[in-house]
Design a protein around this motif. Structure first.
Motif, PDB file in Angstrom:
ATOM      1  N   ASN A 105       0.836  -1.211   0.000  1.00 50.87           N
ATOM      2  CA  ASN A 105       0.000   0.000   0.000  1.00 50.87           C
ATOM      3  C   ASN A 105       0.870   1.262   0.000  1.00 50.87           C
ATOM      4  O   ASN A 105       0.367   2.364  -0.189  1.00 50.87           O
ATOM      5  CB  ASN A 105      -1.000   0.000   1.167  1.00 50.87           C
ATOM      6  N   GLY A 106       2.165   1.093   0.226  1.00 49.76           N
ATOM      7  CA  GLY A 106       3.099   2.210   0.115  1.00 49.76           C
ATOM      8  C   GLY A 106       3.109   3.174   1.283  1.00 49.76           C
ATOM      9  O   GLY A 106       3.948   4.085   1.339  1.00 49.76           O
ATOM     10  N   SER A 107       2.200   2.990   2.224  1.00 51.48           N
ATOM     11  CA  SER A 107       2.089   3.911   3.348  1.00 51.48           C
ATOM     12  C   SER A 107       2.822   3.390   4.578  1.00 51.48           C
ATOM     13  O   SER A 107       2.869   4.041   5.613  1.00 51.48           O
ATOM     14  CB  SER A 107       0.617   4.157   3.687  1.00 51.48           C
ATOM     15  N   ILE A 108       3.391   2.218   4.444  1.00 52.20           N
ATOM     16  CA  ILE A 108       4.165   1.630   5.528  1.00 52.20           C
ATOM     17  C   ILE A 108       5.648   1.903   5.241  1.00 52.20           C
ATOM     18  O   ILE A 108       6.038   2.009   4.094  1.00 52.20           O
ATOM     19  CB  ILE A 108       3.861   0.115   5.622  1.00 52.20           C
ATOM     20  N   ARG A 109       6.459   2.074   6.241  1.00 51.71           N
ATOM     21  CA  ARG A 109       7.876   2.418   6.110  1.00 51.71           C
ATOM     22  C   ARG A 109       8.065   3.882   5.682  1.00 51.71           C
ATOM     23  O   ARG A 109       7.109   4.625   5.548  1.00 51.71           O
ATOM     24  CB  ARG A 109       8.580   1.473   5.135  1.00 51.71           C
ATOM     25  N   ASN A 110       9.332   4.270   5.469  1.00 54.39           N
ATOM     26  CA  ASN A 110       9.650   5.666   5.149  1.00 54.39           C
ATOM     27  C   ASN A 110      10.498   5.737   3.881  1.00 54.39           C
ATOM     28  O   ASN A 110      10.818   4.720   3.263  1.00 54.39           O
ATOM     29  CB  ASN A 110      10.351   6.342   6.325  1.00 54.39           C
ATOM     30  N   GLU A 111      10.873   6.964   3.513  1.00 51.56           N
ATOM     31  CA  GLU A 111      11.607   7.163   2.262  1.00 51.56           C
ATOM     32  C   GLU A 111      12.966   6.459   2.264  1.00 51.56           C
ATOM     33  O   GLU A 111      13.395   5.923   1.239  1.00 51.56           O
ATOM     34  CB  GLU A 111      11.790   8.659   2.007  1.00 51.56           C
ATOM     35  N   LYS A 112      13.643   6.441   3.416  1.00 46.05           N
ATOM     36  CA  LYS A 112      14.939   5.762   3.488  1.00 46.05           C
ATOM     37  C   LYS A 112      14.780   4.275   3.221  1.00 46.05           C
ATOM     38  O   LYS A 112      15.603   3.655   2.513  1.00 46.05           O
ATOM     39  CB  LYS A 112      15.590   5.979   4.849  1.00 46.05           C
ATOM     40  N   TYR A 113      13.742   3.691   3.772  1.00 45.98           N
ATOM     41  CA  TYR A 113      13.516   2.264   3.547  1.00 45.98           C
ATOM     42  C   TYR A 113      13.297   1.989   2.061  1.00 45.98           C
ATOM     43  O   TYR A 113      13.860   1.046   1.492  1.00 45.98           O
ATOM     44  CB  TYR A 113      12.313   1.772   4.355  1.00 45.98           C
ATOM     45  N   ILE A 144      -8.202   2.755   3.957  1.00 45.43           N
ATOM     46  CA  ILE A 144      -8.329   3.444   5.244  1.00 45.43           C
ATOM     47  C   ILE A 144      -7.050   3.246   6.064  1.00 45.43           C
ATOM     48  O   ILE A 144      -6.430   2.184   6.035  1.00 45.43           O
ATOM     49  CB  ILE A 144      -9.571   2.910   5.995  1.00 45.43           C
ATOM     50  N   ASN A 145      -6.664   4.299   6.776  1.00 42.95           N
ATOM     51  CA  ASN A 145      -5.456   4.306   7.620  1.00 42.95           C
ATOM     52  C   ASN A 145      -4.158   4.445   6.816  1.00 42.95           C
ATOM     53  O   ASN A 145      -3.070   4.248   7.371  1.00 42.95           O
ATOM     54  CB  ASN A 145      -5.349   3.053   8.505  1.00 42.95           C
ATOM     55  N   THR A 146      -4.263   4.760   5.528  1.00 43.32           N
ATOM     56  CA  THR A 146      -3.046   5.030   4.761  1.00 43.32           C
ATOM     57  C   THR A 146      -2.954   6.522   4.460  1.00 43.32           C
ATOM     58  O   THR A 146      -3.951   7.240   4.522  1.00 43.32           O
ATOM     59  CB  THR A 146      -3.005   4.234   3.448  1.00 43.32           C
ATOM     60  N   ASP A 147      -1.764   6.975   4.121  1.00 48.86           N
ATOM     61  CA  ASP A 147      -1.483   8.397   3.927  1.00 48.86           C
ATOM     62  C   ASP A 147      -1.046   8.622   2.481  1.00 48.86           C
ATOM     63  O   ASP A 147       0.047   8.217   2.077  1.00 48.86           O
ATOM     64  CB  ASP A 147      -0.380   8.813   4.900  1.00 48.86           C
ATOM     65  N   TYR A 148      -1.893   9.286   1.708  1.00 48.88           N
ATOM     66  CA  TYR A 148      -1.654   9.484   0.277  1.00 48.88           C
ATOM     67  C   TYR A 148      -0.340  10.221   0.016  1.00 48.88           C
ATOM     68  O   TYR A 148       0.456   9.808  -0.838  1.00 48.88           O
ATOM     69  CB  TYR A 148      -2.830  10.259  -0.325  1.00 48.88           C
ATOM     70  N   LYS A 149      -0.084  11.292   0.747  1.00 49.19           N
ATOM     71  CA  LYS A 149       1.147  12.060   0.527  1.00 49.19           C
ATOM     72  C   LYS A 149       2.383  11.226   0.854  1.00 49.19           C
ATOM     73  O   LYS A 149       3.396  11.280   0.152  1.00 49.19           O
ATOM     74  CB  LYS A 149       1.135  13.330   1.377  1.00 49.19           C
ATOM     75  N   LYS A 150       2.284  10.449   1.913  1.00 47.12           N
ATOM     76  CA  LYS A 150       3.407   9.591   2.299  1.00 47.12           C
ATOM     77  C   LYS A 150       3.667   8.530   1.231  1.00 47.12           C
ATOM     78  O   LYS A 150       4.825   8.215   0.918  1.00 47.12           O
ATOM     79  CB  LYS A 150       3.119   8.926   3.644  1.00 47.12           C
ATOM     80  N   ILE A 151       2.609   7.991   0.672  1.00 45.51           N
ATOM     81  CA  ILE A 151       2.747   6.982  -0.377  1.00 45.51           C
ATOM     82  C   ILE A 151       3.509   7.548  -1.570  1.00 45.51           C
ATOM     83  O   ILE A 151       4.439   6.920  -2.088  1.00 45.51           O
ATOM     84  CB  ILE A 151       1.363   6.475  -0.829  1.00 45.51           C
ATOM     85  N   LEU A 152       3.129   8.735  -2.010  1.00 44.10           N
ATOM     86  CA  LEU A 152       3.798   9.345  -3.157  1.00 44.10           C
ATOM     87  C   LEU A 152       5.267   9.657  -2.839  1.00 44.10           C
ATOM     88  O   LEU A 152       6.145   9.464  -3.687  1.00 44.10           O
ATOM     89  CB  LEU A 152       3.069  10.607  -3.601  1.00 44.10           C
ATOM     90  N   LYS A 153       5.545  10.115  -1.627  1.00 46.42           N
ATOM     91  CA  LYS A 153       6.934  10.379  -1.239  1.00 46.42           C
ATOM     92  C   LYS A 153       7.754   9.088  -1.249  1.00 46.42           C
ATOM     93  O   LYS A 153       8.894   9.060  -1.734  1.00 46.42           O
ATOM     94  CB  LYS A 153       6.985  11.022   0.152  1.00 46.42           C
ATOM     95  N   ASN A 154       7.176   8.021  -0.698  1.00 39.80           N
ATOM     96  CA  ASN A 154       7.875   6.734  -0.684  1.00 39.80           C
ATOM     97  C   ASN A 154       8.090   6.205  -2.101  1.00 39.80           C
ATOM     98  O   ASN A 154       9.163   5.683  -2.427  1.00 39.80           O
ATOM     99  CB  ASN A 154       7.085   5.720   0.148  1.00 39.80           C
ATOM    100  N   ALA A 155       7.066   6.332  -2.935  1.00 44.20           N
ATOM    101  CA  ALA A 155       7.175   5.868  -4.317  1.00 44.20           C
ATOM    102  C   ALA A 155       8.256   6.648  -5.066  1.00 44.20           C
ATOM    103  O   ALA A 155       9.051   6.072  -5.822  1.00 44.20           O
ATOM    104  CB  ALA A 155       5.826   6.002  -5.026  1.00 44.20           C
ATOM    105  N   LEU A 156       8.296   7.967  -4.850  1.00 45.69           N
ATOM    106  CA  LEU A 156       9.305   8.793  -5.516  1.00 45.69           C
ATOM    107  C   LEU A 156      10.716   8.431  -5.067  1.00 45.69           C
ATOM    108  O   LEU A 156      11.648   8.402  -5.880  1.00 45.69           O
ATOM    109  CB  LEU A 156       9.022  10.276  -5.236  1.00 45.69           C
ATOM    110  N   ALA A 157      10.885   8.141  -3.783  1.00 44.68           N
ATOM    111  CA  ALA A 157      12.201   7.723  -3.275  1.00 44.68           C
ATOM    112  C   ALA A 157      12.614   6.402  -3.921  1.00 44.68           C
ATOM    113  O   ALA A 157      13.782   6.218  -4.294  1.00 44.68           O
ATOM    114  CB  ALA A 157      12.152   7.582  -1.752  1.00 44.68           C
ATOM    115  N   PHE A 158      11.665   5.506  -4.065  1.00 48.62           N
ATOM    116  CA  PHE A 158      11.932   4.211  -4.685  1.00 48.62           C
ATOM    117  C   PHE A 158      12.322   4.379  -6.153  1.00 48.62           C
ATOM    118  O   PHE A 158      13.316   3.816  -6.628  1.00 48.62           O
ATOM    119  CB  PHE A 158      10.686   3.324  -4.551  1.00 48.62           C
TER     120      PHE A 158
END
Length: 331
Positions: A105-113, A144-158
């Motif tokens: 779902n991309g909302s778990i973990r952070n950009e470094k991960y 539900i319980n996921t963060d859209y902005k966080k997902i995009l940040k994580n995806a961009l880091a990946f």
């Protein structure tokens, strides 16, 4: 036999029973008296690194040509695993040309991960699928319980660090109008693929209403109700793809569909009748040899059942009638 050791084999693995999301149609959640709740059975269990390496041990690699591992599952997010990156390293060490698929779902973990994950995967054939069902205001109506902005940040880091990313858009009535916009956004952000899918999880009604944390939700089917026939010759996906499924306990199943029936059976005794013949002591690859399980009598008997009395899950997901049905496109 369902599985052929003479051909490249695939593995679908669920590493944990853990997920940060509360998707209302997921098997880890249920609706009771209009309230969305979590199934209490799941207790933060996961396959350890040692568990995984004992399932996919030297004997397994000697007997099978492992072509691909798909980290997905029925009720969890693979990135909830404490050992995913180490497990990928282990697979690369034992199989130089391994392909890795991951669904998150991309909302778990952070950009470094996600950076570290990309750096580990970039040297092999891989794909990480991000489940993003709309834009900021619509995505959260199902995920539900996921963060859209966080997902995009994580995806961009990946993506920035060499990761091959796919955007998967689950279409409902509330987000259908955003498919084209999301597709264009995915290209701008660097996703290499964008797909739309339609959930088969609506039941008799074409809508689902519930409450979660004092907020009312309503999901509506888009297009025609996804009605399954329960007839037609079985064209077993596991046999066709030569792919077996490992659940978070280390049990081996023919596929995730029958793995799901196993969960239903132990949670509520509501699983497919085929589960009466499934022995999770003998089929556990932590306690027993994986090669022996894959070649076991159960899978031989399961294949014979296709022409005599197929399991309901087999008829629902792998009858030729259902396989011929096409999912609509929304772009």
């Amino acid at each position: 036999m369902i599985f052929n050791s003479e051909k490249p084999i695939l593995a679908h693995v669920e590493l944990t029973d853990i997920c940060n999301a509360m998707c209302p149609m997921c098997g880890r959640n249920y609706i009771e008296n209009g309230q969305l709740k979590s199934v209490p059975y799941f207790k933060n269990n996961e396959l350890s690194y040692l568990n995984f390496t004992s399932i996919f041990d030297k004997d397994f690699f000697k007997n099978f040509n492992l072509k691909k591992v798909n980290f997905c599952g029925n009720i969890s997010d693979p990135l909830s695993s404490s050992h995913l990156i180490d497990i990928i390293k282990y697979l690369k060490l034992n199989k130089k040309n391994i392909t890795i698929d991951i669904a998150t779902n991309g909302s778990i973990r952070n950009e470094k991960y996600f950076k570290d994950l990309a750096l580990e995967l970039k040297t092999i054939n891989h794909r990480v699928t991000f489940a993003i069902d709309g834009l900021k205001e619509t995505h959260k109506l199902y995920r539900i319980n996921t963060d859209y902005k966080k997902i995009l940040k994580n995806a961009l880091a990946f993506i920035k660090h060499g990761g091959n990313a796919r955007w998967q858009f689950l279409v409902f009535k509330h987000n259908k109008h955003q498919v084209s916009i999301a597709n264009k956004l995915s290209k701008r952000l660097g996703f290499n693929e964008f797909i739309t899918i339609k959930t088969p999880r609506f039941k008799k009604n074409d809508s689902l209403t519930f409450n979660f944390k004092d907020k009312n939700y309503s999901l509506e089917e888009v297009g025609d109700f996804y009605n399954y026939d329960v007839s037609g010759k079985i064209n077993c996906k596991a046999k066709k793809n030569n792919e077996f499924y490992v659940d978070y306990k280390g049990n081996i199943h023919a596929c995730c569909y029958l793995g799901g029936e196993y969960l239903k059976n132990i949670i509520s005794n509501g699983g497919d009748s085929i589960m009466e013949f499934y022995d999770d002591v003998k089929m556990n690859a932590i306690k027993n040899n994986t090669t022996d399980i894959i070649n076991s009598l159960f899978f031989n008997q399961l294949e014979k059942s296709f022409t005599v009395s197929p399991a309901l899950a087999c008829k629902k997901f792998c009858s030729k009638i259902n396989l011929q049905k096409k999912i609509e496109k929304y772009d």
